[in-house]
Design a protein around this motif. Sequence first.
Motif, PDB file in Angstrom:
ATOM      1  N   HIS A   1      28.423  24.456 -45.134  1.00  0.00           N
ATOM      2  CA  HIS A   1      26.915  24.478 -45.286  1.00  0.00           C
ATOM      3  C   HIS A   1      26.774  23.270 -46.133  1.00  0.00           C
ATOM      4  O   HIS A   1      27.564  23.016 -47.063  1.00  0.00           O
TER       5      HIS A   1
ATOM      6  N   HIS B   1      33.240  33.903 -39.816  1.00  0.00           N
ATOM      7  CA  HIS B   1      32.914  35.019 -40.318  1.00  0.00           C
ATOM      8  C   HIS B   1      31.367  35.442 -39.897  1.00  0.00           C
ATOM      9  O   HIS B   1      30.964  34.672 -39.251  1.00  0.00           O
TER      10      HIS B   1
ATOM     11  N   HIS C   1      33.834  34.702 -49.929  1.00  0.00           N
ATOM     12  CA  HIS C   1      32.788  34.847 -49.596  1.00  0.00           C
ATOM     13  C   HIS C   1      32.290  35.951 -48.939  1.00  0.00           C
ATOM     14  O   HIS C   1      31.242  36.848 -49.143  1.00  0.00           O
TER      15      HIS C   1
ATOM     16  N   HIS D   1      28.147  35.479 -40.218  1.00  0.00           N
ATOM     17  CA  HIS D   1      27.007  34.780 -41.300  1.00  0.00           C
ATOM     18  C   HIS D   1      25.825  35.747 -41.573  1.00  0.00           C
ATOM     19  O   HIS D   1      25.377  36.490 -40.849  1.00  0.00           O
TER      20      HIS D   1
HETATM   21 FE   LIG Z   1      28.421  32.789 -44.893  1.00  0.00          FE
END
Ligand SMILES: [Fe+2]
Length: 288
Positions: free
Chosen positions: A207, A74, A148, A76
């Motif tokens: 992450h 994606h 997200h 970021h």
């Molecule tokens: Fe992200």
Amino acid sequence: MDQSDTPSVRAFYHKLSGAVQYVVSDPVTRECAIIDPVLDFDVASTHFCTGSADTILDYLCTNSLRTRWILDTHAHTDHVSASSYLGQVTKAPTGIGKGVLKMQSLWNDIFKVGVHRGDGCQWDVLLDHGDSLKIGRFTLTAVAAPGHSSGSVSYLVGDAAFIHDTLMMPDSGTSRCDLPGGNAIALWHTIQSILRLPQATRLFVGHDYRPNGRKARWQTSIRAQAGTNVDLVGKDLASFVALRERKDRRSPLPQLMLAALQINLDGGRPPLSETNHSTSVQYHGIFQ
Ligand SMILES: [Fe+2]
């Protein structure tokens, strides 16, 4: 199962952002894909450095791996993508989920952040849900994973799933959904589909923020997530959304958000100093 029948996964932890970069490879054909690589950014000097990406290049070289694809899950908001840089060096094509088109349009409307074109031309391929690519003997499949961000995709390769900012490690919960394009209900449904993957699937998160100073970790399992994830245990859709929104209200905006989006929505190309006089941006790295 013989180890050569499963893809090899090597993670590169980026300490500053807590992001995890991956190289997934076929141990027999030596072909690989790089997923979510990070370009180092020094906020104070506004200079970019390629140290982290060069570590990946060293690994490719040492292990005689040939890069077939460089992929982002994606656009970021917390770090700058090294896809463009690695594409220049390896000559491999770049890709991202097709939903990035919506993200380009959304962020252009909100901040006019300097996306030069909103047609996705910055990547060699835009992946729709179900689209697949070859990495040696393995098929990499893109799976829509909104929540997200609306344009997020996960990548499935053999028994490995690269689930980026959906689930974090079980002691850390899940990823934020409060930035434009985010949606906690969508994240819940994405997580349910991840939990329906085969039980033996190796899950690799995007992450890790090392709660309580523990060592960084990035590989997890369906069983661990379903049984112990602190944001999921005992939750249904409504209580998960309430928890996610409560957590998000307390989350500060990512420090690099505007710079990262400006660059990542342009395929990871830092603006040149000649065209942006407010910053002096340049690559620094061993491949200059
Ligand atoms: Fe992200």
